[in-house]
Design an enzyme around this catalytic site. Sequence first.
Site, mmCIF file in Angstrom:
data_model
loop_
_atom_site.group_PDB
_atom_site.id
_atom_site.type_symbol
_atom_site.label_atom_id
_atom_site.label_comp_id
_atom_site.label_asym_id
_atom_site.label_seq_id
_atom_site.Cartn_x
_atom_site.Cartn_y
_atom_site.Cartn_z
ATOM 1 N N CYS A 148 -2.367 1.894 -4.008
ATOM 2 C CA CYS A 148 -1.226 2.727 -4.398
ATOM 3 C C CYS A 148 -1.234 3.050 -5.882
ATOM 4 C CB CYS A 148 0.106 2.131 -3.970
ATOM 5 S SG CYS A 148 0.406 0.438 -4.443
ATOM 6 N N CYS B 27 2.592 1.929 -7.478
ATOM 7 C CA CYS B 27 3.030 0.569 -7.185
ATOM 8 C C CYS B 27 3.869 0.056 -8.345
ATOM 9 C CB CYS B 27 1.836 -0.357 -6.985
ATOM 10 S SG CYS B 27 1.026 -0.178 -5.403
ATOM 11 N N CYS C 59 0.868 -1.173 0.000
ATOM 12 C CA CYS C 59 0.000 0.000 0.000
ATOM 13 C C CYS C 59 0.908 1.226 0.000
ATOM 14 C CB CYS C 59 -1.006 -0.006 1.149
ATOM 15 S SG CYS C 59 -0.317 0.157 2.795
#
Length: 127
Positions: A81, A85, A8
Amino acid sequence: MKRVLFVCVENSNRSQMAEAFARLHGGGDVEALSAGSKPSGQINPKAVRFMAELGYDLTAHASKSLDEIDGEFDAVVTMGCGDNCPWVPARLREDWALPDPKHMDDEGYRAVRDEIGRRVQALLASL
């Protein structure tokens, strides 16, 4: 042994709880890790408190960056995210669109925690 990674943004709430559930439910068969795209450097005290209700001590965890994680994984789960990410090698990739509970009241936080627990159990069963 299966390797799972939960990601996250801050690595202080959702991904930490997911890592904890994977350790609880996976036992010695799972290596569970978590990281953040922009780690806060600390575990949210609410996450510590609400996992303690289930008998898990999150104070032993640390908020860490994806830069500290290496290797390949059987599963990588991202949680909120988005484009932050980066790609991590994995056999299975999932995105769990779960709200960040950090500003939620106790009931809302527990609801997110419990949903993470259900999803982790289902993930582990599928590996």
